[in-house]
Design a protein around this motif. Structure first.
Motif, PDB file in Angstrom:
ATOM      1  N   ASN A   1      -6.718   1.760  -9.860  1.00 42.37           N
ATOM      2  CA  ASN A   1      -7.389   0.973  -8.836  1.00 42.37           C
ATOM      3  C   ASN A   1      -6.407   0.708  -7.705  1.00 42.37           C
ATOM      4  O   ASN A   1      -5.259   0.331  -7.930  1.00 42.37           O
ATOM      5  N   LEU A   2      -6.870   0.904  -6.493  1.00 44.63           N
ATOM      6  CA  LEU A   2      -6.035   0.660  -5.331  1.00 44.63           C
ATOM      7  C   LEU A   2      -6.324  -0.737  -4.806  1.00 44.63           C
ATOM      8  O   LEU A   2      -7.482  -1.143  -4.695  1.00 44.63           O
ATOM      9  N   ASP A   3      -5.280  -1.454  -4.494  1.00 42.66           N
ATOM     10  CA  ASP A   3      -5.441  -2.797  -3.945  1.00 42.66           C
ATOM     11  C   ASP A   3      -5.530  -2.698  -2.431  1.00 42.66           C
ATOM     12  O   ASP A   3      -4.537  -2.421  -1.757  1.00 42.66           O
ATOM     13  N   PHE A   4      -6.727  -2.934  -1.893  1.00 44.82           N
ATOM     14  CA  PHE A   4      -6.917  -2.930  -0.456  1.00 44.82           C
ATOM     15  C   PHE A   4      -6.696  -4.358   0.044  1.00 44.82           C
ATOM     16  O   PHE A   4      -7.126  -5.328  -0.590  1.00 44.82           O
ATOM     17  N   PRO A   5      -6.058  -4.502   1.165  1.00 42.90           N
ATOM     18  CA  PRO A   5      -5.825  -5.856   1.681  1.00 42.90           C
ATOM     19  C   PRO A   5      -7.129  -6.492   2.148  1.00 42.90           C
ATOM     20  O   PRO A   5      -8.055  -5.806   2.592  1.00 42.90           O
ATOM     21  N   ASP A   6      -7.174  -7.804   2.004  1.00 45.68           N
ATOM     22  CA  ASP A   6      -8.356  -8.532   2.481  1.00 45.68           C
ATOM     23  C   ASP A   6      -8.364  -8.548   4.003  1.00 45.68           C
ATOM     24  O   ASP A   6      -7.366  -8.303   4.661  1.00 45.68           O
TER      25      ASP A   6
ATOM     26  N   GLU B   1      -5.849 -11.031   5.489  1.00 43.51           N
ATOM     27  CA  GLU B   1      -4.477 -10.539   5.551  1.00 43.51           C
ATOM     28  C   GLU B   1      -4.298  -9.573   6.718  1.00 43.51           C
ATOM     29  O   GLU B   1      -3.264  -9.586   7.394  1.00 43.51           O
TER      30      GLU B   1
END
Length: 84
Positions: free
Chosen positions: A66-71, A74
């Motif tokens: 899973n890739l953590d995309f910035p909110d 942010e």
């Protein structure tokens, strides 16, 4: 009219004995090679199907990280910092 005392040359009726190998032996070799070809073909198809299924499992999405995309907050904060 041909002369009566002429002898005909001894020729075989058919020239099928090209090889000194018996026909039954040739038939056995031919049968064994065809059976081997069929078995090899089936084995190859099964191996290719297994490789295809393994590659599908490898590229399936549930196994990828899973890739953590910035909110968005942010991102907006980063833009404010860089624009100042």
């Amino acid at each position: 009219m041909p002369p009566a005392n002429q002898q005909s040359s001894p020729k075989p009726a058919s020239n099928l004995d090209l090889f000194p190998i018996p026909q039954s032996f040739l038939l056995q070799i031919g049968t064994a090679s065809i059976l081997l070809l069929l078995i090899t073909g089936k084995t190859t198809v099964r191996a290719l199907e297994a490789i295809g299924e393994a590659s599908e499992e490898l590229f399936r999405g549930d196994r990828l990280p899973n890739l953590d995309f910035p909110d968005e907050r942010e991102i907006n904060q980063d833009e404010k910092i860089y624009t100042k």
